[in-house]
Design an enzyme around this catalytic site. Sequence first.
Site, PDB file in Angstrom:
ATOM      1  N   TYR A  44       0.835  -1.206   0.000  1.00  0.00           N
ATOM      2  CA  TYR A  44       0.000   0.000   0.000  1.00  0.00           C
ATOM      3  C   TYR A  44       0.860   1.242   0.000  1.00  0.00           C
ATOM      4  CZ  TYR A  44      -3.656   3.257   1.675  1.00  0.00           C
ATOM      5  OH  TYR A  44      -4.558   4.283   1.807  1.00  0.00           O
ATOM      6  N   ASP A  59      -1.782  15.250   6.298  1.00  0.00           N
ATOM      7  CA  ASP A  59      -2.676  14.576   5.350  1.00  0.00           C
ATOM      8  C   ASP A  59      -3.929  15.430   5.135  1.00  0.00           C
ATOM      9  OD1 ASP A  59      -3.887  12.625   3.814  1.00  0.00           O
ATOM     10  OD2 ASP A  59      -4.331  11.284   5.488  1.00  0.00           O
ATOM     11  N   ASP A  86      -3.375   5.061  -2.580  1.00  0.00           N
ATOM     12  CA  ASP A  86      -4.332   6.025  -2.053  1.00  0.00           C
ATOM     13  C   ASP A  86      -4.247   7.290  -2.910  1.00  0.00           C
ATOM     14  OD1 ASP A  86      -5.694   7.917  -0.543  1.00  0.00           O
ATOM     15  OD2 ASP A  86      -4.530   7.596   1.295  1.00  0.00           O
ATOM     16  N   ASP A  88      -6.475   9.763  -2.668  1.00  0.00           N
ATOM     17  CA  ASP A  88      -7.312  10.768  -2.000  1.00  0.00           C
ATOM     18  C   ASP A  88      -8.634  10.964  -2.761  1.00  0.00           C
ATOM     19  OD1 ASP A  88      -5.406  11.070  -0.013  1.00  0.00           O
ATOM     20  OD2 ASP A  88      -4.534  12.880  -0.853  1.00  0.00           O
ATOM     21  N   HIS A 113      -7.652   3.698  -4.502  1.00  0.00           N
ATOM     22  CA  HIS A 113      -8.921   4.018  -3.850  1.00  0.00           C
ATOM     23  C   HIS A 113      -9.147   5.520  -3.912  1.00  0.00           C
ATOM     24  CE1 HIS A 113      -7.391   5.402   0.098  1.00  0.00           C
ATOM     25  NE2 HIS A 113      -6.641   4.321   0.185  1.00  0.00           N
ATOM     26  N   GLU A 115     -11.861   8.582  -2.651  1.00  0.00           N
ATOM     27  CA  GLU A 115     -12.808   8.811  -1.551  1.00  0.00           C
ATOM     28  C   GLU A 115     -13.798   9.932  -1.836  1.00  0.00           C
ATOM     29  OE1 GLU A 115      -9.428   9.463   0.865  1.00  0.00           O
ATOM     30  OE2 GLU A 115      -9.895  11.557   1.281  1.00  0.00           O
ATOM     31  N   CYS A 123      -7.545  13.519   7.151  1.00  0.00           N
ATOM     32  CA  CYS A 123      -7.371  12.103   7.489  1.00  0.00           C
ATOM     33  C   CYS A 123      -8.744  11.554   7.850  1.00  0.00           C
ATOM     34  CB  CYS A 123      -6.406  11.980   8.663  1.00  0.00           C
ATOM     35  SG  CYS A 123      -6.560  10.406   9.527  1.00  0.00           S
ATOM     36  N   ARG A 158     -13.895   4.557  -1.724  1.00  0.00           N
ATOM     37  CA  ARG A 158     -13.855   4.728  -0.261  1.00  0.00           C
ATOM     38  C   ARG A 158     -14.930   5.729   0.122  1.00  0.00           C
ATOM     39  NH1 ARG A 158      -8.760   7.132   3.376  1.00  0.00           N
ATOM     40  NH2 ARG A 158      -9.972   8.809   4.334  1.00  0.00           N
ATOM     41  N   GLU A 188     -14.595   3.722   5.389  1.00  0.00           N
ATOM     42  CA  GLU A 188     -13.564   4.321   6.237  1.00  0.00           C
ATOM     43  C   GLU A 188     -14.041   4.546   7.668  1.00  0.00           C
ATOM     44  OE1 GLU A 188     -10.712   4.671   7.026  1.00  0.00           O
ATOM     45  OE2 GLU A 188      -9.801   6.630   6.687  1.00  0.00           O
ATOM     46  N   ASN A 210      -9.737  -0.839   7.142  1.00  0.00           N
ATOM     47  CA  ASN A 210      -8.532  -0.042   7.396  1.00  0.00           C
ATOM     48  C   ASN A 210      -8.195  -0.108   8.885  1.00  0.00           C
ATOM     49  OD1 ASN A 210      -6.523   1.881   7.520  1.00  0.00           O
ATOM     50  ND2 ASN A 210      -7.908   3.621   7.219  1.00  0.00           N
TER      51      ASN A 210
END
Length: 294
Positions: A44, A59, A86, A88, A113, A115, A123, A158, A188, A210
Amino acid sequence: MTTNFSAGQRFREALAAEKPLQIIGAINAYHARLATRTGYKALYISGGGVAAGSLGLPDLGISTLDDVLVDVRRITDATDVPVLVDVDTGFGGAFNIARTTKSMIKAGAAAVHIEDQVQAKRCGHRPNKAIVSQTEMVDRIKAAVDARTDPSFVIMARTDALAVEGLQSAIDRACACVEAGADMIFPEAMTELGMYKQFATAVKVPVLANITEFGSTPLFTVEELASADVSMVLYPLSAFRAMNQAALKVYEAVRRDGTQKNVVNLMQTRSELYDFLDYHAYEQKLDQLFQEKN
Ligand SMILES: C[C@](O)(C(=O)O)[C@H](CC(=O)O)C(=O)O
Ligand SMILES: [Mg+2]
């Protein structure tokens, strides 16, 4: 090791071979080698990790597509183990998301992924998150699916909706994303084991848990997660957190004591370092290639 299968195919094979599939965060190419040698079948690249580890930033949606791609290329060059990335919120509107998808495939990623937080994201385990409408999120997924140049490349949706709108809304969003073509779902910041089962039953595609430390989700074991029909378990920053703690101890000790003698026991040895790099194989190759001159 080289392989003819695409990264996406390798990710899907890993998922079929291990249930739940443990996906481990690798902060850099060397860690990717450590994790590969340890036997992980999927790696990951964490958005929080790129921000903190590569840029020294929080983040909060500050990193760009290019920042992430640099790390993706380095890591996919160092291992054939498939990598989930990731991305975002996808780094912009529909055309940006299409570009993100294509660039990730070219860089050797197996999966991404995306989101449903607003662009100025946080985050997933922090308060005061805000999410876009379900329609906007579905459009993000459609843009990614449509841009896919390799049909095996995995698009994972996500949803951060649990903390904002509650469980039912999060499940509805996940189902809408699957309808739009998402291959897998990442709910999430779940707070209870049973929630995963509800997602898995509703979406009928693989679900990722996660299991990040110091967040909203208890540190469920693989056995517990298997019982809740979880297909993938993510440990995004576990090794990074441990490495940071060790580094700080070394910085403090050298500064304080004027020597590293008291912290050498925390360190990987030179021979261990070289072992994971196949250093000696490189040396032998050098000798073999240029022996005439010696
Ligand atoms: C998974 C995650 O998106 C990440 O960037 O690694 C983070 C992890 C974390 O901050 O612990 C998240 O859950 O938002
Ligand atoms: Mg992230």
